[in-house]
Design an enzyme around this catalytic site. Structure first.
Site, PDB file in Angstrom:
ATOM      1  N   HIS B 116       0.799  -1.228   0.000  1.00  0.00           N
ATOM      2  CA  HIS B 116       0.000   0.000   0.000  1.00  0.00           C
ATOM      3  C   HIS B 116       0.837   1.287   0.000  1.00  0.00           C
ATOM      4  O   HIS B 116       0.293   2.401   0.036  1.00  0.00           O
ATOM      5  CB  HIS B 116      -0.919  -0.029   1.243  1.00  0.00           C
ATOM      6  CG  HIS B 116      -2.140   0.825   1.136  1.00  0.00           C
ATOM      7  ND1 HIS B 116      -2.401   1.856   2.012  1.00  0.00           N
ATOM      8  CD2 HIS B 116      -3.167   0.808   0.253  1.00  0.00           C
ATOM      9  CE1 HIS B 116      -3.552   2.425   1.679  1.00  0.00           C
ATOM     10  NE2 HIS B 116      -4.034   1.815   0.623  1.00  0.00           N
ATOM     11  N   LYS B 118       3.092   4.506  -1.178  1.00  0.00           N
ATOM     12  CA  LYS B 118       3.012   5.442  -2.307  1.00  0.00           C
ATOM     13  C   LYS B 118       4.231   6.343  -2.193  1.00  0.00           C
ATOM     14  O   LYS B 118       4.115   7.522  -1.835  1.00  0.00           O
ATOM     15  CB  LYS B 118       1.744   6.315  -2.207  1.00  0.00           C
ATOM     16  CG  LYS B 118       0.416   5.577  -2.179  1.00  0.00           C
ATOM     17  CD  LYS B 118      -0.150   5.530  -0.806  1.00  0.00           C
ATOM     18  CE  LYS B 118      -1.558   4.971  -0.724  1.00  0.00           C
ATOM     19  NZ  LYS B 118      -1.897   3.798  -1.459  1.00  0.00           N
ATOM     20  N   ASP B 123      17.500   9.611  -6.969  1.00  0.00           N
ATOM     21  CA  ASP B 123      18.960   9.697  -6.772  1.00  0.00           C
ATOM     22  C   ASP B 123      19.392   9.352  -5.343  1.00  0.00           C
ATOM     23  O   ASP B 123      20.395   9.912  -4.844  1.00  0.00           O
ATOM     24  CB  ASP B 123      19.461  11.112  -7.128  1.00  0.00           C
ATOM     25  CG  ASP B 123      19.303  11.420  -8.612  1.00  0.00           C
ATOM     26  OD1 ASP B 123      19.138  10.471  -9.403  1.00  0.00           O
ATOM     27  OD2 ASP B 123      19.329  12.609  -8.974  1.00  0.00           O
TER      28      ASP B 123
END
Ligand SMILES: [Zn+2]
Ligand SMILES: [Zn+2]
Lengths: 172, 172
Positions: B116, B118, B123
């Site tokens: 779940h 996000k 870099d």
């Protein structure tokens, strides 16, 4: 520097007695591990650290331990505001009704699409935010993250957004 | 202090030409507003700022503009890893197939419940995380938040978690 911590989930299920009743240790005889610290006990401790206010803005609120934490704060006189998604608030298992019956100010978002936030602000100074909805599945099963921070550059914008959403929400 | 920014959604829909093709301004004649900065253009700019690597760990990835940003980085030689939820990756509209056909390393979480998260790391130094899935609805309709930060106390734990999840994911 300011306090910053990242919690990852799922979290092992442990007894929360030492969190909710720290003065009466070892009285519980449930089958869960006792006195163990996990990501979830850290999260509950952060919420319970509120001394003046708690603002909650979560898509889904069905986790009964988190509901108990909010009710505990209510008993201590902490000012609580809860904002949820209106569709989720109507489903079976949502704790919004429980909170309202306890006299807590709980509102639903009025927009047409999802109020998808998952954050809370403790005492206007500690931000709790991430991917984790306040549900059992999120805590026990999903791969999730929660950031806990006192960084004012993060807390400030979330506080301001809470205020904005609260003013545009439905008290009914 | 380190860079920290909070973006809130929904974001007004604007033309992204000035982001994707900054050297050829005003050539687009679509009906969207041009040259306007929004939360979404900020997000796309952060992703496009990658010069060496991009690690993406999102439940849902169906937003075609964000897919275009990742493909643009691929063309520039940036090393890309994408980790998604296996159930969402299979639905109509998921961009995982598009990414794989472009030669990008995209894996699915193998667990039984939801992956779940996000978040993304640019870099190994810039963290992008919040409630926002990489979908159209999240960007254009939902109430969502995204934190963009270089704070090593936040970036470090997310990088470590990405590495752990990547090693336990399914390359197929
Ligand atoms: Zn117990
Ligand atoms: Zn255009």
């Amino acid at each position: 520097r300011t306090r910053t911590e990242v919690l990852f989930f799922p979290s092992e299920m442990v007894c929360l007695e030492h969190i909710f009743a720290p003065s009466s240790p070892q009285s519980c005889c449930c089958s869960l591990p006792h006195g163990v610290e996990t990501s979830f006990t850290r999260l509950v401790r952060c919420i319970l650290s509120a001394s003046s206010s708690l603002d909650v803005c979560v898509f889904a609120f069905s986790n009964m331990d988190l509901c108990k934490a909010v009710l505990t704060l209510r008993c201590r006189g902490v000012t609580i505001r809860v904002l949820c998604d209106k569709d989720y608030a109507a489903i079976h298992g949502s704790q919004i009704g429980v909170l309202r019956r306890a006299g807590i100010c709980a509102r639903c978002d009025v927009g047409s699409v999802y109020m998808h936030h998952k954050f809370a602000v403790v005492d206007n100074r500690l931000l709790i935010t991430g991917s984790l909805n306040w549900t059992m599945t999120a805590v026990q099963s999903n791969k999730e993250n929660v950031i806990v921070t006192e960084d004012p550059h993060l807390v400030g914008p979330f506080l301001k957004e809470f205020q904005r959403l609260w003013l545009h929400s439905d008290a009914a």
